[in-house]
Design a protein around this motif. Structure first.
Motif, mmCIF file in Angstrom:
data_model
loop_
_atom_site.group_PDB
_atom_site.id
_atom_site.type_symbol
_atom_site.label_atom_id
_atom_site.label_comp_id
_atom_site.label_asym_id
_atom_site.label_seq_id
_atom_site.Cartn_x
_atom_site.Cartn_y
_atom_site.Cartn_z
ATOM 1 N N LEU A 111 0.802 -1.221 0.000
ATOM 2 C CA LEU A 111 0.000 0.000 0.000
ATOM 3 C C LEU A 111 0.836 1.274 0.000
ATOM 4 C CD1 LEU A 111 -2.800 -0.913 2.554
ATOM 5 C CD2 LEU A 111 -3.075 -0.563 0.092
ATOM 6 N N ASP A 112 0.325 2.280 -0.728
ATOM 7 C CA ASP A 112 0.894 3.623 -0.706
ATOM 8 C C ASP A 112 0.073 4.554 0.177
ATOM 9 O OD1 ASP A 112 2.975 3.234 -2.728
ATOM 10 O OD2 ASP A 112 1.287 3.021 -4.122
ATOM 11 N N LEU A 113 -1.218 4.257 0.312
ATOM 12 C CA LEU A 113 -2.135 5.158 0.986
ATOM 13 C C LEU A 113 -3.336 4.367 1.502
ATOM 14 C CD1 LEU A 113 -2.462 8.329 1.308
ATOM 15 C CD2 LEU A 113 -3.930 8.210 -0.701
ATOM 16 N N ALA A 114 -3.839 4.753 2.683
ATOM 17 C CA ALA A 114 -5.061 4.156 3.216
ATOM 18 C C ALA A 114 -6.049 5.263 3.536
ATOM 19 C CB ALA A 114 -4.768 3.336 4.461
ATOM 20 N N VAL A 115 -7.253 5.140 3.026
ATOM 21 C CA VAL A 115 -8.329 6.075 3.323
ATOM 22 C C VAL A 115 -9.103 5.461 4.483
ATOM 23 C CG1 VAL A 115 -10.343 7.281 2.416
ATOM 24 C CG2 VAL A 115 -8.409 6.765 0.898
ATOM 25 N N LYS A 128 -3.274 0.385 13.571
ATOM 26 C CA LYS A 128 -1.919 0.068 14.046
ATOM 27 C C LYS A 128 -1.138 -0.707 12.979
ATOM 28 C CE LYS A 128 -2.764 -0.149 19.021
ATOM 29 N NZ LYS A 128 -2.797 -1.051 20.181
ATOM 30 N N ALA A 129 -1.796 -1.674 12.339
ATOM 31 C CA ALA A 129 -1.123 -2.467 11.302
ATOM 32 C C ALA A 129 -0.717 -1.590 10.120
ATOM 33 C CB ALA A 129 -2.025 -3.606 10.843
ATOM 34 N N LEU A 130 -1.575 -0.660 9.728
ATOM 35 C CA LEU A 130 -1.245 0.266 8.639
ATOM 36 C C LEU A 130 -0.061 1.144 9.037
ATOM 37 C CD1 LEU A 130 -4.908 1.189 7.685
ATOM 38 C CD2 LEU A 130 -3.250 0.119 6.122
ATOM 39 N N ALA A 131 -0.082 1.641 10.269
ATOM 40 C CA ALA A 131 1.019 2.487 10.757
ATOM 41 C C ALA A 131 2.332 1.710 10.785
ATOM 42 C CB ALA A 131 0.688 3.028 12.147
ATOM 43 N N GLU A 132 2.285 0.493 11.270
ATOM 44 C CA GLU A 132 3.498 -0.331 11.326
ATOM 45 C C GLU A 132 4.044 -0.626 9.935
ATOM 46 O OE1 GLU A 132 2.547 -3.778 13.709
ATOM 47 O OE2 GLU A 132 2.103 -2.518 15.441
ATOM 48 N N ALA A 133 3.170 -0.687 8.952
ATOM 49 C CA ALA A 133 3.591 -0.930 7.569
ATOM 50 C C ALA A 133 4.068 0.360 6.882
ATOM 51 C CB ALA A 133 2.449 -1.560 6.774
ATOM 52 N N GLY A 134 3.977 1.489 7.583
ATOM 53 C CA GLY A 134 4.440 2.761 7.021
ATOM 54 C C GLY A 134 3.472 3.414 6.060
ATOM 55 N N VAL A 135 2.212 3.042 6.148
ATOM 56 C CA VAL A 135 1.198 3.544 5.223
ATOM 57 C C VAL A 135 0.540 4.795 5.807
ATOM 58 C CG1 VAL A 135 -0.953 3.012 4.009
ATOM 59 C CG2 VAL A 135 0.733 1.203 4.438
ATOM 60 N N PRO A 136 0.595 5.929 5.088
ATOM 61 C CA PRO A 136 -0.119 7.104 5.589
ATOM 62 C C PRO A 136 -1.625 6.874 5.529
ATOM 63 C CG PRO A 136 0.980 7.602 3.499
ATOM 64 C CD PRO A 136 1.314 6.192 3.855
ATOM 65 N N CYS A 137 -2.289 7.210 6.622
ATOM 66 C CA CYS A 137 -3.748 7.114 6.698
ATOM 67 C C CYS A 137 -4.326 8.513 6.528
ATOM 68 C CB CYS A 137 -4.174 6.548 8.049
ATOM 69 S SG CYS A 137 -3.641 4.859 8.337
ATOM 70 N N HIS A 163 3.527 9.274 9.393
ATOM 71 C CA HIS A 163 3.950 9.115 8.002
ATOM 72 C C HIS A 163 3.642 10.326 7.133
ATOM 73 C CE1 HIS A 163 4.854 5.188 9.394
ATOM 74 N NE2 HIS A 163 3.593 4.919 9.640
ATOM 75 N N ALA A 164 3.797 11.512 7.744
ATOM 76 C CA ALA A 164 3.625 12.759 6.995
ATOM 77 C C ALA A 164 4.623 12.840 5.848
ATOM 78 C CB ALA A 164 3.775 13.961 7.921
ATOM 79 N N ASP A 165 5.820 12.293 6.041
ATOM 80 C CA ASP A 165 6.837 12.315 4.992
ATOM 81 C C ASP A 165 6.408 11.506 3.782
ATOM 82 O OD1 ASP A 165 7.002 10.047 6.620
ATOM 83 O OD2 ASP A 165 9.137 9.773 6.267
ATOM 84 N N ALA A 166 5.771 10.369 4.014
ATOM 85 C CA ALA A 166 5.283 9.542 2.904
ATOM 86 C C ALA A 166 4.173 10.257 2.141
ATOM 87 C CB ALA A 166 4.791 8.191 3.422
ATOM 88 N N LEU A 167 3.276 10.928 2.864
ATOM 89 C CA LEU A 167 2.211 11.684 2.207
ATOM 90 C C LEU A 167 2.811 12.847 1.419
ATOM 91 C CD1 LEU A 167 -0.769 12.128 1.617
ATOM 92 C CD2 LEU A 167 -0.923 13.425 3.762
ATOM 93 N N GLU A 168 3.811 13.493 1.967
ATOM 94 C CA GLU A 168 4.487 14.597 1.269
ATOM 95 C C GLU A 168 5.083 14.117 -0.054
ATOM 96 O OE1 GLU A 168 5.764 18.354 0.406
ATOM 97 O OE2 GLU A 168 4.506 17.794 2.099
ATOM 98 N N THR A 169 5.693 12.953 -0.049
ATOM 99 C CA THR A 169 6.266 12.379 -1.273
ATOM 100 C C THR A 169 5.174 12.122 -2.307
ATOM 101 O OG1 THR A 169 8.079 11.372 -0.045
ATOM 102 C CG2 THR A 169 7.577 10.421 -2.207
#
Length: 178
Positions: A111-115, A128-137, A163-169
């Motif tokens: 995943l790149d993004l989770a809504v 928690k699982a999404l956060a641990e995987a580094g997925v911005p929610c 994961h603000a950095d991932a969303l920024e990318t």
């Protein structure tokens, strides 16, 4: 929004009438839809349709080109509803890997993004699982604003402050044409 996300040229219904009158496809000049205004201002960023058309021409894809997205929650009462949000992402070249939990480990890693529905809390098992995987929610409104305001900062839609950095990318990629 789905048409904009895809980079399609959006024409007025009168283009069909003119095409029928000519017996062939009419030139599109003069038939492009204009952005409606409200008392508060524009419903969309100025030039948004041209932005996504150019993005599509330059990159070969729409607003969500290549993104792998999941939806988590019921989105009851959300406007637009979940299926419409899925349609917007898919029309924009994104791939929806999951529309509900549970998420397979491989899906989480891809995943790149989770809504994520606004009622989900940070201590939720799947959050928690999404956060641990580094997925911005992000909130569901992020999908709308991603398309409607392509140059706007989407950090206000980030949920749980991770994961603000991932969303920024991802934001930078949506503004690149190549």
């Amino acid at each position: 929004l789905a048409a904009m996300a895809s980079g399609a040229q959006i024409l007025k219904p009168t283009w069909l009438t003119e095409s029928r009158r000519l017996g062939r496809a009419a030139p599109t000049a003069g038939f492009t839809v204009t952005i409606p205004k409200t008392r508060e201002g524009s419903v969309f960023e100025k030039g948004v349709m041209e932005h996504w058309r150019k993005h599509n021409e330059a990159s070969g894809g729409g607003a969500f080109r290549g993104l792998k997205v999941a939806f988590y929650g019921s989105f009851q009462g959300a406007l637009p509803d979940q299926q419409t949000l899925v349609n917007i992402v898919e029309a924009g070249g994104g791939e929806v890997l999951a529309q509900r939990a549970p998420f397979a480990a491989g899906t989480l890693r891809a995943l790149d993004l989770a809504v994520v529905q606004d009622t989900k809390l940070e201590d939720d098992k799947w959050v928690k699982a999404l956060a641990e995987a580094g997925v911005p929610c992000v909130s569901d409104q992020c999908v709308v604003d991603w398309v409607a305001f392509p140059h706007a900062d989407l950090q206000c839609h980030l949920r749980f402050g991770r994961h603000a950095d991932a969303l920024e990318t991802l934001q930078k990629q949506r503004n690149c044409y190549a």
